[in-house]
Design an enzyme around this catalytic site. Structure first.
Site, mmCIF file in Angstrom:
data_model
loop_
_atom_site.group_PDB
_atom_site.id
_atom_site.type_symbol
_atom_site.label_atom_id
_atom_site.label_comp_id
_atom_site.label_asym_id
_atom_site.label_seq_id
_atom_site.Cartn_x
_atom_site.Cartn_y
_atom_site.Cartn_z
ATOM 1 N N ARG A 115 0.857 -1.197 0.000
ATOM 2 C CA ARG A 115 0.000 0.000 0.000
ATOM 3 C C ARG A 115 0.889 1.242 0.000
ATOM 4 N NH1 ARG A 115 -1.373 1.715 4.701
ATOM 5 N NH2 ARG A 115 -2.230 -0.235 5.473
ATOM 6 N N TYR B 113 -16.390 17.791 -14.243
ATOM 7 C CA TYR B 113 -16.818 16.400 -14.348
ATOM 8 C C TYR B 113 -17.908 16.132 -13.302
ATOM 9 C CZ TYR B 113 -16.387 11.317 -14.151
ATOM 10 O OH TYR B 113 -16.642 9.979 -14.163
ATOM 11 N N ASP C 252 -7.469 19.523 -13.472
ATOM 12 C CA ASP C 252 -7.841 18.207 -13.980
ATOM 13 C C ASP C 252 -7.498 18.223 -15.472
ATOM 14 O OD1 ASP C 252 -9.146 16.009 -15.084
ATOM 15 O OD2 ASP C 252 -10.826 16.120 -13.684
ATOM 16 N N LYS D 224 -8.546 7.395 -18.882
ATOM 17 C CA LYS D 224 -8.901 7.964 -20.176
ATOM 18 C C LYS D 224 -7.688 7.952 -21.111
ATOM 19 C CE LYS D 224 -12.645 8.545 -17.751
ATOM 20 N NZ LYS D 224 -12.946 9.786 -17.064
HETATM 21 C C1 LIG Z 1 -13.397 10.202 -15.753
HETATM 22 C C2 LIG Z 1 -13.030 11.520 -15.198
HETATM 23 C C3 LIG Z 1 -12.761 11.689 -13.838
HETATM 24 C C4 LIG Z 1 -12.906 10.561 -12.839
HETATM 25 O O1 LIG Z 1 -11.992 9.560 -13.046
HETATM 26 P P1 LIG Z 1 -12.245 7.997 -12.726
HETATM 27 O O2 LIG Z 1 -10.993 7.358 -13.187
HETATM 28 O O3 LIG Z 1 -13.468 7.592 -13.496
HETATM 29 O O4 LIG Z 1 -12.473 7.901 -11.253
HETATM 30 C C5 LIG Z 1 -12.398 12.939 -13.404
HETATM 31 N N1 LIG Z 1 -12.289 13.988 -14.254
HETATM 32 C C6 LIG Z 1 -12.562 13.865 -15.568
HETATM 33 C C7 LIG Z 1 -12.432 15.052 -16.448
HETATM 34 C C8 LIG Z 1 -12.924 12.632 -16.085
HETATM 35 O O5 LIG Z 1 -13.211 12.524 -17.392
#
Ligand SMILES: *Cc1c(COP(=O)(O)O)cnc(C)c1O
Length: 395
Positions: free
Chosen positions: A56, A108, A180, A205
């Site tokens: 961890r 998001y 982000d 992504k």
């Molecule tokens: C998908 C996404 C998240 C969240 O991420 P997860 O891996 O699904 O927890 C946060 N910000 C954006 C812009 C996203 O597209």
């Protein structure tokens, strides 16, 4: 580890994506970072170990990923998490009751839900503001504001926030800036170079890029912030599995190649969509019609300086909800699915899918909005698929 980072730092992005943090394995010379599928590590003496004691806290496969992610964002420290939301959750544990956070009003949906429905319970205060409006952004800053949370381009409206301008506002008041960077990816946008303090990704992504793993990351160059976040990563324990780190590392190796093709395909599709009678409006930062196109042209650039706008497009269908849903249900190559950033093209209707959780909030989106994650298939096939779907709504 740091000597490796310094070595890789002199290399170009494409080379760092393949090599940063990924020297051949010392034990057997494996060229590809091994999956250290172990929960614990043998100690050399009581309280002494080779850098790893419990998985961890640290794991070599994760260390390699964290180093590579840091290198790609031009930061000095990376932290990997079990998901993008786990990364944001861990970041929020850095703050205290009474702290105020200013957030992009088009974040998001999961971020909005976490902020509004979870962390307000612990006394954090949030203001959702249109960060493309600098006057409104300045007005939202308070005495107790500790963090400015940017998303750019935003999801699903693809608004582009001027990261350098917003960071300058925050810096003058000692407010941390977090970005982000999921939609642009590290190849098309490096927020730390624009003045942000930390960058976050849903590596699910574009970074991993193959829709086969869920993960998250934070990168920063602030040593003290990193130390606290590293403590919280271990304390809260929302860490990724070694196999998930390995899949993400494998995806990262082709990030530059993929982002170029995503961007070329998406620009082509966006320009085509703008000419279709069934489409009322196309939102894509690469189009001259996009309200922040000029900012995007300077901010969304490859490490070599070429403007590119990524693979995400939204458009508003004429005829609203029914037409949007018909189009999304009709395409064949564009698969009807949530998520984005993989090699395969996806289509969705945010109001009925990804943005259901914000339906009755200020973030609610137009029911006729369709979001595309344009993949790396041949663009002629993508256009044909969309063309067939648009014709079906005309019939
Ligand atoms: C998908 C996404 C998240 C969240 O991420 P997860 O891996 O699904 O927890 C946060 N910000 C954006 C812009 C996203 O597209």
């Amino acid at each position: 580890m740091n000597s490796q980072l310094a070595w890789a730092d002199t290399l170009q992005f494409e080379t760092r994506a393949i090599h940063a943090g990924q020297e051949p394995d010392a034990a057997a010379g494996a060229v590809i970072t091994p999956i250290y599928q172990t929960a614990t590590f043998a100690q050399t003496a009581v309280g002494e170990h080779r850098g790893y004691d419990y998985a961890r806290t640290d794991n070599p496969t994760r260390s390699a990923l964290q180093e590579c992610l840091a290198s790609l964002e031009r930061g000095s420290h990376g932290l990997a998490f079990a998901s993008g939301m786990a990364a944001i959750t861990t970041l929020l544990l850095y703050f205290k009751q009474g702290d105020h956070i200013v957030v992009a009003d088009d974040v998001y949906g999961g971020t909005y839900r976490l902020f509004q429905r979870v962390f307000t319970q612990f006394g954090l205060e949030f203001s959702f503001v249109d960060l493309t409006d600098l006057t409104a952004t300045r007005a939202a800053l308070r005495e107790n504001t500790r963090l400015l949370w940017i998303e750019s381009p935003t999801n699903p409206l693809l608004k582009v926030v001027d990261i350098a301008a917003v960071s300058a506002l925050a810096r003058a008041r000692n407010i941390l800036v977090g970005v982000d960077n999921t939609f642009a990816s590290s190849y098309l946008q490096r927020p730390l170079e624009c003045g942000a303090d930390l960058v976050m990704h849903s590596t699910t992504k574009y970074l991993a890029g193959h829709s086969d793993v869920v993960g998250g990351a934070i990168v920063t160059s602030h040593a003290a912030l990193y130390e606290r976040l590293k403590f919280l990563q271990n304390a809260a324990g929302a860490v990724p599995a070694p196999f998930d780190c390995w899949l993400t590392l494998r995806g990262l190796k082709t990030l530059a190649l993929r982002m170029e093709r995503h961007s070329q395909n998406a620009l082509h599709v966006a320009q085509w969509l703008e000419m279709q009678p069934q489409v009322a409006r196309v939102l894509y930062p690469g189009l001259a019609s996009h309200p922040q196109h000029e900012i995007a042209r300077k901010q969304m650039v490859t490490p070599a300086g070429a403007p590119m706008y990524g693979g995400m497009i939204s458009f508003i269908a004429r005829g609203g909800k029914a037409v949007a849903e018909k189009i999304a249900a009709t395409t064949k190559i564009f698969t009807l699915a949530e998520s984005l950033g993989g090699v395969e093209s996806l289509i969705e209707v945010p109001a009925a899918m990804t943005h259901m959780s914000v339906a009755n909030s200020p973030l609610a989106v137009d029911a006729g909005l369709v979001r595309l994650s344009v993949g790396v298939e041949h663009r002629a096939d993508l256009i044909q698929d969309l063309s067939d779907a648009l014709e079906s709504v005309q019939a």
